[in-house]
Scaffold this active site. Structure first.
Site, PDB file in Angstrom:
ATOM      1  N   LEU A  94      -0.856  -5.263 -14.592  1.00 19.06           N
ATOM      2  CA  LEU A  94      -1.381  -5.738 -13.304  1.00 19.06           C
ATOM      3  C   LEU A  94      -0.966  -4.745 -12.230  1.00 19.06           C
ATOM      4  O   LEU A  94       0.231  -4.510 -12.014  1.00 19.06           O
ATOM      5  CB  LEU A  94      -0.828  -7.133 -12.977  1.00 19.06           C
ATOM      6  CG  LEU A  94      -1.077  -7.616 -11.537  1.00 19.06           C
ATOM      7  CD1 LEU A  94      -2.555  -7.654 -11.195  1.00 19.06           C
ATOM      8  CD2 LEU A  94      -0.441  -8.982 -11.322  1.00 19.06           C
ATOM      9  N   VAL A  96      -2.145  -3.185  -8.232  1.00 17.63           N
ATOM     10  CA  VAL A  96      -2.988  -3.120  -7.029  1.00 17.63           C
ATOM     11  C   VAL A  96      -2.579  -1.865  -6.266  1.00 17.63           C
ATOM     12  O   VAL A  96      -1.379  -1.595  -6.103  1.00 17.63           O
ATOM     13  CB  VAL A  96      -2.801  -4.391  -6.156  1.00 17.63           C
ATOM     14  CG1 VAL A  96      -3.554  -4.253  -4.838  1.00 17.63           C
ATOM     15  CG2 VAL A  96      -3.241  -5.640  -6.915  1.00 17.63           C
ATOM     16  N   SER A 102      -0.519  -6.869  -0.276  1.00 20.29           N
ATOM     17  CA  SER A 102      -0.440  -8.014   0.663  1.00 20.29           C
ATOM     18  C   SER A 102      -1.817  -8.452   1.166  1.00 20.29           C
ATOM     19  O   SER A 102      -1.951  -9.069   2.214  1.00 20.29           O
ATOM     20  CB  SER A 102       0.519  -7.747   1.837  1.00 20.29           C
ATOM     21  OG  SER A 102       0.004  -6.747   2.686  1.00 20.29           O
ATOM     22  N   LYS A 103      -2.866  -8.101   0.421  1.00 17.79           N
ATOM     23  CA  LYS A 103      -4.199  -8.653   0.711  1.00 17.79           C
ATOM     24  C   LYS A 103      -4.538  -9.783  -0.271  1.00 17.79           C
ATOM     25  O   LYS A 103      -5.693 -10.198  -0.375  1.00 17.79           O
ATOM     26  CB  LYS A 103      -5.262  -7.557   0.589  1.00 17.79           C
ATOM     27  CG  LYS A 103      -5.278  -6.555   1.732  1.00 17.79           C
ATOM     28  CD  LYS A 103      -6.511  -5.663   1.608  1.00 17.79           C
ATOM     29  CE  LYS A 103      -6.518  -4.530   2.619  1.00 17.79           C
ATOM     30  NZ  LYS A 103      -6.790  -5.031   3.987  1.00 17.79           N
ATOM     31  N   ARG A 104      -3.505 -10.256  -1.015  1.00 11.03           N
ATOM     32  CA  ARG A 104      -3.680 -11.362  -1.979  1.00 11.03           C
ATOM     33  C   ARG A 104      -4.680 -11.028  -3.088  1.00 11.03           C
ATOM     34  O   ARG A 104      -5.442 -11.875  -3.537  1.00 11.03           O
ATOM     35  CB  ARG A 104      -4.076 -12.661  -1.246  1.00 11.03           C
ATOM     36  CG  ARG A 104      -3.166 -13.074  -0.113  1.00 11.03           C
ATOM     37  CD  ARG A 104      -1.818 -13.558  -0.573  1.00 11.03           C
ATOM     38  NE  ARG A 104      -1.873 -14.703  -1.484  1.00 11.03           N
ATOM     39  CZ  ARG A 104      -0.828 -15.102  -2.219  1.00 11.03           C
ATOM     40  NH1 ARG A 104       0.326 -14.449  -2.156  1.00 11.03           N
ATOM     41  NH2 ARG A 104      -0.944 -16.143  -3.028  1.00 11.03           N
ATOM     42  N   LEU A 344       5.044  -4.252 -23.891  1.00 10.78           N
ATOM     43  CA  LEU A 344       5.098  -2.836 -23.496  1.00 10.78           C
ATOM     44  C   LEU A 344       5.140  -2.656 -21.981  1.00 10.78           C
ATOM     45  O   LEU A 344       4.585  -3.447 -21.266  1.00 10.78           O
ATOM     46  CB  LEU A 344       3.874  -2.119 -24.072  1.00 10.78           C
ATOM     47  CG  LEU A 344       3.714  -2.276 -25.580  1.00 10.78           C
ATOM     48  CD1 LEU A 344       2.372  -1.745 -26.040  1.00 10.78           C
ATOM     49  CD2 LEU A 344       4.857  -1.550 -26.306  1.00 10.78           C
TER      50      LEU A 344
END
Ligand code: JJ1
Length: 344
Positions: A94, A96, A102-104, A344
């Site tokens: 995951l 971003v 912090s833009k959800r 991993l």
């Protein structure tokens, strides 16, 4: 503004885009000195196990520029919890982009992978994080064994101990030139049935562990250059496979050092000792990792790892790894030593 994509990691262009997103924006240590630098070959290995779904390799692009700005993945796995064998998604990577934090966006990524996992009629997942969120099944600590102490100290990965000089430190971490165990050799395709038996038998003692068949063992444990290294001990008398050890390659970028740009790290993976003492087996793993020019050998305190960490001069790191299951209730938190799963 944004669009969903399914990443074709077979494609070199797509794999490079994912590689760059992660190399510039994925996990860092608490002081932002190091950042995971998963290689393209590693990503292909991690994301294409037996039965994988392409639809679980999810990206988000900016519509106008086509720039890849977020990523999340899942791969299918059978995980045994006590006597219950459950098909799960192992969710990982995951990420971003730093400029879109912090833009959800992360909860949106998680919702989308959950939706695509449900479409395959799979209702449980396993994942790890460096932070605590509700509710860990167990929390592991990272331990580190210096192989190249001079470089580790120079880049700020470790420090000179009190009353230690550089030359005493180098001497402290010195290893023999060659392995000690007769019959210790690289695992080959012919070892897959024996390694599967050895590993299945070993993993059956843990509360949570993968449930590997021969196809899984071939994929996850057969050596892949620069990605995963595995060794067996073949008895010189009976030619039985009695012991097994493995580690994977995950370098970290060194952020802002004049002399070095990457830290070469080996991560302890699955280990089984039935005949060779665990200390000797792991010391041989350290020796081959040193021969392969790794700077550090990392391990978590799960399975039976606690029994060799201190003796083999691993020291505790400042990072933790928390393990989670989605939609599966285990009544009590586990001890790390009750966990048989390495993600991993
Ligand atoms: O690598 C880690 N820590 C290192 C470097 C610390 C630099 C300053 N923060 C560390 N070094 C000490 C080594 C020393 C060697 C001689 C003996 C004594 C010890 O402790 C840590 C792990 O310890 N790594 C991280 O913090 C990276 C993130 C870990 C969380 C991973 C999240 C996974 C994401 C989901 O899959």
């Amino acid at each position: 503004m944004y669009e969903w994509i399914t990443c074709d990691i077979d494609s070199d262009e797509m794999c490079s885009e994912v590689y760059k997103l992660l190399a510039n924006n994925y996990v860092e240590d608490d002081e932002n000195m190091f950042r995971f630098n998963y290689s393209k070959e590693f990503l292909r290995w991690a994301l294409r196990p037996p039965g994988y779904f392409k639809s679980w390799h999810i990206g988000v692009r900016v519509k106008s520029s086509k720039k890849l700005v977020a990523f999340i993945t899942g791969v299918p796995a059978r995980v045994r919890v006590r006597d219950d064998i459950v098909t799960m998604a192992e969710v990982n990577f995951l990420c971003v982009h730093k400029k879109l934090r912090s833009k959800r966006l992360a909860p949106v990524m998680i919702k989308e992978i959950t939706r695509r996992v449900h479409l395959e009629n799979i209702w449980q997942a396993a994942y790890t994080a460096g932070i605590v969120i509700p509710t860990p099944i167990t929390s592991c600590q990272y331990w580190h064994r210096s192989l190249n102490p001079k470089k580790l100290i120079e880049v700020g990965f470790s420090r000179l101990g009190p009353r230690m000089t550089m030359s005493r430190t180098i001497k402290l971490y010195k290893l023999p030139e060659s392995t000690a165990t007769p019959g210790f050799r690289t695992m080959g395709l012919r070892d897959v049935p024996a390694v599967t038996r050895l590993l299945s038998n070993y993993l059956s003692q843990f509360v949570v562990a993968p449930y590997f068949n021969e196809h899984d063992v071939e994929h996850w444990l057969l050596p892949t250059e620069g990605v995963v290294d595995s060794y067996v001990v073949e008895s010189p008398e009976t030619h039985e496979i009695t012991d097994f050890c493995s580690f994977y390659t995950l370098p970290s970028s060194i952020l802002g050092n004049q002399n070095y740009s990457t830290l070469k790290a080996a991560y302890s993976y699955y280990i089984v000792s039935t005949r060779t003492p665990l200390l000797q087996l792991m010391n041989d793993a350290l020796i081959v990792a040193k021969q392969k020019d790794f700077d550090v050998f990392n391990a978590l305190d799960l399975m039976h790892n606690e029994s060799f960490l201190k003796e083999l001069k691993f020291g505790p790191g400042d990072g933790n790894l928390h393990y989670y299951l989605y939609n599966y209730r285990i009544r009590h938190t586990l001890k790390p030593s009750e966990l048989g799963l390495v993600l991993l």
